[in-house]
Design a protein around this motif. Structure first.
Motif, PDB file in Angstrom:
ATOM      1  N   UNK A   1       0.818  -1.212   0.000  1.00  0.00           N
ATOM      2  CA  UNK A   1       0.000   0.000   0.000  1.00  0.00           C
ATOM      3  C   UNK A   1       0.850   1.260   0.000  1.00  0.00           C
ATOM      4  N   UNK A   2       2.005   1.196   0.650  1.00  0.00           N
ATOM      5  CA  UNK A   2       2.882   2.362   0.732  1.00  0.00           C
ATOM      6  C   UNK A   2       4.298   1.889   0.978  1.00  0.00           C
ATOM      7  N   UNK A   3       5.241   2.623   0.413  1.00  0.00           N
ATOM      8  CA  UNK A   3       6.653   2.334   0.632  1.00  0.00           C
ATOM      9  C   UNK A   3       7.357   3.642   0.983  1.00  0.00           C
ATOM     10  N   UNK A   4       8.212   3.605   2.007  1.00  0.00           N
ATOM     11  CA  UNK A   4       8.898   4.802   2.469  1.00  0.00           C
ATOM     12  C   UNK A   4      10.386   4.552   2.538  1.00  0.00           C
ATOM     13  N   UNK A   5      11.147   5.538   2.079  1.00  0.00           N
ATOM     14  CA  UNK A   5      12.589   5.530   2.266  1.00  0.00           C
ATOM     15  C   UNK A   5      12.932   6.536   3.363  1.00  0.00           C
ATOM     16  N   UNK A   6      13.952   6.231   4.154  1.00  0.00           N
ATOM     17  CA  UNK A   6      14.401   7.130   5.203  1.00  0.00           C
ATOM     18  C   UNK A   6      15.754   7.704   4.786  1.00  0.00           C
ATOM     19  N   UNK A   7      15.769   8.919   4.227  1.00  0.00           N
ATOM     20  CA  UNK A   7      17.029   9.499   3.748  1.00  0.00           C
ATOM     21  C   UNK A   7      17.959   9.819   4.903  1.00  0.00           C
ATOM     22  N   UNK A   8      19.247  10.003   4.611  1.00  0.00           N
ATOM     23  CA  UNK A   8      20.226  10.263   5.683  1.00  0.00           C
ATOM     24  C   UNK A   8      19.876  11.462   6.539  1.00  0.00           C
ATOM     25  N   UNK A   9      19.203  12.463   5.946  1.00  0.00           N
ATOM     26  CA  UNK A   9      18.862  13.644   6.747  1.00  0.00           C
ATOM     27  C   UNK A   9      17.657  13.403   7.664  1.00  0.00           C
ATOM     28  N   UNK A  10      16.945  12.303   7.474  1.00  0.00           N
ATOM     29  CA  UNK A  10      15.821  11.942   8.346  1.00  0.00           C
ATOM     30  C   UNK A  10      15.931  10.463   8.734  1.00  0.00           C
TER      31      UNK A  10
ATOM     32  N   UNK B   1      -9.090   4.035   1.234  1.00  0.00           N
ATOM     33  CA  UNK B   1      -7.835   4.755   1.448  1.00  0.00           C
ATOM     34  C   UNK B   1      -6.881   4.534   0.291  1.00  0.00           C
ATOM     35  N   UNK B   2      -6.807   3.294  -0.172  1.00  0.00           N
ATOM     36  CA  UNK B   2      -5.864   2.969  -1.242  1.00  0.00           C
ATOM     37  C   UNK B   2      -6.354   3.491  -2.594  1.00  0.00           C
ATOM     38  N   UNK B   3      -7.641   3.285  -2.892  1.00  0.00           N
ATOM     39  CA  UNK B   3      -8.149   3.575  -4.234  1.00  0.00           C
ATOM     40  C   UNK B   3      -8.502   5.047  -4.419  1.00  0.00           C
ATOM     41  N   UNK B   4      -9.175   5.622  -3.433  1.00  0.00           N
ATOM     42  CA  UNK B   4      -9.635   6.995  -3.592  1.00  0.00           C
ATOM     43  C   UNK B   4      -8.537   8.006  -3.262  1.00  0.00           C
ATOM     44  N   UNK B   5      -7.849   7.789  -2.142  1.00  0.00           N
ATOM     45  CA  UNK B   5      -6.798   8.723  -1.761  1.00  0.00           C
ATOM     46  C   UNK B   5      -5.498   8.432  -2.484  1.00  0.00           C
ATOM     47  N   UNK B   6      -5.249   7.172  -2.777  1.00  0.00           N
ATOM     48  CA  UNK B   6      -4.018   6.803  -3.457  1.00  0.00           C
ATOM     49  C   UNK B   6      -2.907   6.519  -2.466  1.00  0.00           C
ATOM     50  N   UNK B   7      -1.942   5.778  -2.909  1.00  0.00           N
ATOM     51  CA  UNK B   7      -0.858   5.367  -2.020  1.00  0.00           C
ATOM     52  C   UNK B   7      -0.019   6.543  -1.573  1.00  0.00           C
ATOM     53  N   UNK B   8       0.060   7.632  -2.377  1.00  0.00           N
ATOM     54  CA  UNK B   8       0.858   8.788  -1.981  1.00  0.00           C
ATOM     55  C   UNK B   8       0.313   9.408  -0.700  1.00  0.00           C
ATOM     56  N   UNK B   9      -1.016   9.497  -0.589  1.00  0.00           N
ATOM     57  CA  UNK B   9      -1.602  10.073   0.626  1.00  0.00           C
ATOM     58  C   UNK B   9      -1.343   9.183   1.818  1.00  0.00           C
ATOM     59  N   UNK B  10      -1.474   7.863   1.627  1.00  0.00           N
ATOM     60  CA  UNK B  10      -1.211   6.941   2.725  1.00  0.00           C
ATOM     61  C   UNK B  10       0.261   6.979   3.114  1.00  0.00           C
ATOM     62  N   UNK B  11       1.135   7.072   2.095  1.00  0.00           N
ATOM     63  CA  UNK B  11       2.564   7.139   2.373  1.00  0.00           C
ATOM     64  C   UNK B  11       2.893   8.375   3.225  1.00  0.00           C
ATOM     65  N   UNK B  12       2.298   9.522   2.862  1.00  0.00           N
ATOM     66  CA  UNK B  12       2.572  10.748   3.602  1.00  0.00           C
ATOM     67  C   UNK B  12       2.116  10.621   5.044  1.00  0.00           C
ATOM     68  N   UNK B  13       0.902  10.045   5.254  1.00  0.00           N
ATOM     69  CA  UNK B  13       0.379   9.909   6.614  1.00  0.00           C
ATOM     70  C   UNK B  13       1.219   8.930   7.423  1.00  0.00           C
ATOM     71  N   UNK B  14       1.626   7.828   6.797  1.00  0.00           N
ATOM     72  CA  UNK B  14       2.437   6.841   7.489  1.00  0.00           C
ATOM     73  C   UNK B  14       3.806   7.396   7.834  1.00  0.00           C
ATOM     74  N   UNK B  15       4.417   8.120   6.893  1.00  0.00           N
ATOM     75  CA  UNK B  15       5.735   8.697   7.158  1.00  0.00           C
ATOM     76  C   UNK B  15       5.669   9.670   8.309  1.00  0.00           C
ATOM     77  N   UNK B  16       4.581  10.418   8.428  1.00  0.00           N
ATOM     78  CA  UNK B  16       4.458  11.361   9.546  1.00  0.00           C
ATOM     79  C   UNK B  16       4.443  10.625  10.867  1.00  0.00           C
ATOM     80  N   UNK B  17       3.779   9.470  10.902  1.00  0.00           N
ATOM     81  CA  UNK B  17       3.722   8.708  12.152  1.00  0.00           C
ATOM     82  C   UNK B  17       5.069   8.047  12.453  1.00  0.00           C
ATOM     83  N   UNK B  18       5.751   7.531  11.412  1.00  0.00           N
ATOM     84  CA  UNK B  18       6.973   6.791  11.643  1.00  0.00           C
ATOM     85  C   UNK B  18       8.143   7.721  11.983  1.00  0.00           C
TER      86      UNK B  18
END
Length: 367
Positions: free
Chosen positions: A78-87, A345-362
């Motif tokens: 559903x979402x994939x996140x990378x953690x760059x060196x600055x974060x 969440x996946x179809x209407x908002x799209x994975x980008x929205x879920x990715x952004x919300x998940x990254x904020x929590x992580x």
């Protein structure tokens, strides 16, 4: 100044105050540190707070730096996140973080006074009087970092309000020599499964525990992981399971005269998203700055500074709890309501929205 509780949040504040040349004493009623599995995630704001205390470099040497994370459901990413060196996001068991903080504090002070219980705290003119076992001591400020069952919060009658989010989980840490540095969250119809890599070739598994499907043994654990995710991790039969209940509360006030609530004593936040410890560290860093600024002004402006700190900390705690409540809801078994919501969440908002919300929590970029 007196700090009650030698957990990671109280100890970070102790280090910051001691660095500033403050006379700080830490009372901890437990005779030794707990070895029970607890928090593992160190997010960018938390790492910045540890850097202010002079131990970020030491932590990085022991911790595992994650490559990224995935959110999956029924075989779909559903979402994939990378953690760059600055974060960066690191994992290190809390027991080892506690040891780093204790060692740092001992560079400035005699160390934690363990096995000493604070029985009462009362105002005494412009100071606070503490009854510690059979002894009485005074302090200019008392910081209660004594956990979710804080006796000090109860002493002064500060309300402890239930916030949305409550669930039961089972957790286990196991050797996994071939593990990668990816975190995975499985939002499955039968319940959440979390899989987090740890240093030294280990991995943590956390499972939502449904009342109708109790997990009472390692065999149960393996079976449920396989049924929910299709994975079959090697978990030895003798591995000890840890059960815990995640729930959320927030104190009505964090400041009561010259007593301040900090960490879990102020806000109990679900570990989903890993925000509790890091949020407490950020609040400790900001509290140390307010105390430092108050000292520079001769102490006359400390009360207004504490009011400003409290307002910001309350808002941040409630924001973090809203995020955690969202993930707790998404991690529960799907029913007629939650499954369409998850698909929406996946179809209407799209994975980008879920990715952004998940990254904020992580990554806890906003506190």
């Amino acid at each position: 100044m007196a700090i009650i509780g030698a957990g990671p949040v109280g100890m970070l504040l102790a280090c910051l105050l001691a660095q500033d040349g403050r006379d700080v004493v830490v009372f901890e009623q437990r005779p030794s540190s707990s070895e029970r599995g607890r928090a593992i995630g160190v997010h960018p704001p938390g790492l910045a707070a540890l850097a202010a205390a002079g131990i970020a470099g030491r932590l990085r040497k022991q911790a595992l730096c994650l490559d990224g994370g995935e959110v999956l459901s029924e075989g779909r990413i559903l979402a994939r996140m990378d953690f760059p060196p600055e974060h960066p996001v690191h994992t290190l068991p809390q027991q080892r973080v506690d040891a780093l903080l204790s060692a740092r504090f001992e560079e400035f002070a005699e160390g934690v006074q363990r096995g000493r219980r604070v029985r009462a705290v009362t105002p005494d003119g412009g100071q606070m009087r503490l009854a510690v076992d059979a002894q009485e001591v005074t302090a200019s400020l008392v910081i209660a970092a004594d956990g979710v069952r804080s006796e000090r919060r109860g002493d002064v009658g500060i309300g402890w309000r239930r916030r949305p989010g409550r669930a039961d989980y089972v957790m286990v840490d196991v050797d996994d020599p071939g593990t990668d540095a990816q975190a995975r969250l499985f939002l499955e119809p039968s319940g959440l499964v979390e899989s987090f890599p740890l240093p030294d070739g280990r991995r943590r598994w956390v499972l939502f525990q449904a009342p109708e499907e109790p997990i009472r043994s390692v065999a149960d654990l393996r079976r449920v992981i396989a049924a929910r995710t299709g994975e079959a991790p090697m978990i030895p039969d003798e591995t000890e399971l840890s059960e815990f209940r995640a729930q959320q509360h927030c104190a009505a006030r964090f400041v009561h005269g010259r007593m301040i609530l900090l960490g879990d004593a102020a806000h109990e936040t679900s570990p989903i998203g890993g925000q509790g410890m890091n949020l407490g560290w950020v609040h400790a860093q900001r509290l140390a700055a307010a105390i430092r600024q108050g000292g520079a002004l001769g102490g006359t402006q400390l009360a207004p500074l504490l009011d400003l700190w409290e307002g910001r900390a309350l808002r941040a705690a409630r924001r973090a709890q809203r995020r955690s409540a969202f993930y707790m809801a998404m991690g529960r078994p799907a029913n007629a309501l939650t499954l369409p919501f998850r698909d929406l969440l996946v179809r209407a908002l799209g994975s980008d929205a879920l990715r952004k919300h998940t990254a904020a929590a992580i990554t806890m970029r906003r506190v």
